[in-house]
Design a protein around this motif. Structure first.
Motif, PDB file in Angstrom:
ATOM      1  N   ASP A 134       0.794  -1.218   0.000  1.00  0.00           N
ATOM      2  CA  ASP A 134       0.000   0.000   0.000  1.00  0.00           C
ATOM      3  C   ASP A 134       0.832   1.276   0.000  1.00  0.00           C
ATOM      4  N   ASP A 135       2.090   1.193   0.410  1.00  0.00           N
ATOM      5  CA  ASP A 135       2.937   2.387   0.434  1.00  0.00           C
ATOM      6  C   ASP A 135       3.647   2.635  -0.896  1.00  0.00           C
ATOM      7  N   LEU A 136       3.630   1.658  -1.799  1.00  0.00           N
ATOM      8  CA  LEU A 136       4.430   1.769  -3.018  1.00  0.00           C
ATOM      9  C   LEU A 136       3.921   2.821  -4.012  1.00  0.00           C
ATOM     10  N   PRO A 137       2.598   3.008  -4.216  1.00  0.00           N
ATOM     11  CA  PRO A 137       2.176   4.041  -5.178  1.00  0.00           C
ATOM     12  C   PRO A 137       2.709   5.433  -4.843  1.00  0.00           C
ATOM     13  N   ALA A 138       2.632   5.826  -3.566  1.00  0.00           N
ATOM     14  CA  ALA A 138       3.124   7.152  -3.181  1.00  0.00           C
ATOM     15  C   ALA A 138       4.639   7.239  -3.351  1.00  0.00           C
ATOM     16  N   ALA A 144       9.465   9.006  -6.322  1.00  0.00           N
ATOM     17  CA  ALA A 144      10.661   8.603  -7.074  1.00  0.00           C
ATOM     18  C   ALA A 144      10.624   9.179  -8.486  1.00  0.00           C
ATOM     19  N   GLY A 145       9.450   9.166  -9.113  1.00  0.00           N
ATOM     20  CA  GLY A 145       9.330   9.736 -10.450  1.00  0.00           C
ATOM     21  C   GLY A 145       9.609  11.222 -10.464  1.00  0.00           C
ATOM     22  N   ARG A 146       9.133  11.924  -9.432  1.00  0.00           N
ATOM     23  CA  ARG A 146       9.377  13.362  -9.338  1.00  0.00           C
ATOM     24  C   ARG A 146      10.858  13.651  -9.163  1.00  0.00           C
ATOM     25  N   LEU A 147      11.527  12.849  -8.341  1.00  0.00           N
ATOM     26  CA  LEU A 147      12.966  13.039  -8.141  1.00  0.00           C
ATOM     27  C   LEU A 147      13.728  12.809  -9.440  1.00  0.00           C
ATOM     28  N   ARG A 148      13.363  11.780 -10.182  1.00  0.00           N
ATOM     29  CA  ARG A 148      14.043  11.506 -11.462  1.00  0.00           C
ATOM     30  C   ARG A 148      13.833  12.631 -12.467  1.00  0.00           C
ATOM     31  N   GLU A 149      12.621  13.188 -12.474  1.00  0.00           N
ATOM     32  CA  GLU A 149      12.305  14.242 -13.437  1.00  0.00           C
ATOM     33  C   GLU A 149      13.014  15.554 -13.122  1.00  0.00           C
ATOM     34  N   MET A 189      13.094   1.234  -0.078  1.00  0.00           N
ATOM     35  CA  MET A 189      12.299   1.162  -1.298  1.00  0.00           C
ATOM     36  C   MET A 189      12.341   2.429  -2.136  1.00  0.00           C
ATOM     37  N   LEU A 190      12.466   3.598  -1.513  1.00  0.00           N
ATOM     38  CA  LEU A 190      12.547   4.824  -2.309  1.00  0.00           C
ATOM     39  C   LEU A 190      13.795   4.850  -3.184  1.00  0.00           C
ATOM     40  N   PRO A 191      15.001   4.588  -2.646  1.00  0.00           N
ATOM     41  CA  PRO A 191      16.172   4.496  -3.531  1.00  0.00           C
ATOM     42  C   PRO A 191      16.009   3.416  -4.602  1.00  0.00           C
ATOM     43  N   THR A 192      15.390   2.285  -4.222  1.00  0.00           N
ATOM     44  CA  THR A 192      15.159   1.207  -5.172  1.00  0.00           C
ATOM     45  C   THR A 192      14.337   1.683  -6.357  1.00  0.00           C
ATOM     46  N   LEU A 193      13.270   2.417  -6.085  1.00  0.00           N
ATOM     47  CA  LEU A 193      12.400   2.914  -7.137  1.00  0.00           C
ATOM     48  C   LEU A 193      13.071   4.022  -7.952  1.00  0.00           C
TER      49      LEU A 193
END
Length: 207
Positions: free
Chosen positions: A44-48, A53-58, A197-201
Motif C-alpha cells: 500500500d505504500d508503493l504508489p506514493a 521517485a518519479g518526481r525526483l528523477r524528473e 524502497m525509495l532508492p530502489t524505485l
C-alpha cells in the motif's frame, strides 16, 4: 545437513528449546507488532513512493542520501543490484550515499555535483542521529549559499519517525517534505520500508 551436521535428536532438542520463543514471535506478529515480518508483503505504500521517485528523477540529476548504519546500508545494498553503489537510472539520476561525517567525502560530493540539480534525502529513525544531523547541516548550508533559503524546501526530503525531534524541527523550519519512519522498525530491517524502497524505485528497480 551433511555428514558434519547436527543429528535428528540434536535438532529436535534445539527446536523444543526455541518453541516458546517462536510462539512469542508468532503472537507479536499476529498482533501486528513486528513490522519487520509484515513489511516485505506490504504494497500500500508503493504508489506514493513511486510518485515521489518519479518526481525526483524528473527534477534532479543527483540524489544524495544522508544517513548512518541501517539508514544507509540497506538502500545501498539494494541499489547495488544494478551492479554498483553509484547506480544510475535510465534517465541518468545518480545516487550518492554519505554514511559518515568524513569532511573529505562530504565536501568531495558537494563539490562534484551541480547543487541546483541535486536533491538530498535525510534518513534518521529517531531524527536525532548526530552524524546524520551534522551531514544535513553541512548540506543545508551549501545549498543556501549556492542557491537560496527558498530553494531548501524543493531540494531536501527526510524520513524520520513521527514526533518531536531535531530533524522534524529542521523540516518544519525550511519546509521540506517528510516521510514517516515506522517507529517499530529499526536498523537493517528498515530496508523493507521507504528507507530502502525509495532508492530502489529511483534507480528503476522493481520494489
Amino acid at each position: 545437513i551433511g555428514g558434519a551436521g547436527v543429528s535428528a535428536a540434536e535438532l529436535d532438542s534445539a527446536l523444543s528449546e526455541t518453541a516458546p520463543i517462536l510462539d512469542r514471535l508468532r503472537t507479536h506478529h499476529e498482533k501486528g507488532e513486528l513490522s519487520l515480518l509484515s513489511l516485505p508483503y506490504a504494497r500500500d505504500d508503493l504508489p506514493a513512493l513511486r510518485e515521489l521517485a518519479g518526481r525526483l528523477r524528473e527534477e534532479f540529476r543527483h540524489l544524495i542520501l544522508l544517513g548512518t548504519g541501517g539508514s544507509s546500508l540497506g538502500g545501498r545494498a539494494v541499489v547495488g543490484l544494478r551492479g554498483h553503489p553509484l547506480a544510475a537510472a535510465q534517465d541518468g539520476i545518480e545516487l550518492h550515499f554519505l554514511d559518515n561525517t568524513d569532511p573529505h567525502s562530504v565536501e568531495g560530493v558537494l563539490a562534484a555535483v551541480d547543487l541546483s540539480k541535486s536533491a538530498f534525502l535525510i534518513i534518521s529513525k529517531s531524527g536525532a542521529t548526530p552524524e546524520t544531523l551534522a551531514q544535513a547541516l553541512l548540506c543545508l548550508q551549501a545549498v543556501r549559499e549556492a542557491l537560496s533559503d527558498a530553494a531548501l524546501a524543493r531540494h531536501f526530503y527526510a524520513i524520520t519517525e513521527p514526533g518531536e525531534s531535531p530533524l522534524r524541527r529542521l523540516a518544519e523550519r525550511f519546509g521540506f517534505f517528510v516521510l514517516d519512519h515506522d517507529p517499530g522498525l529499526g536498523g537493517r530491517y528498515s530496508v523493507f520500508s521507504a528507507v530502502g524502497m525509495l532508492p530502489t524505485l529511483v534507480v528503476g528497480l522493481d520494489a
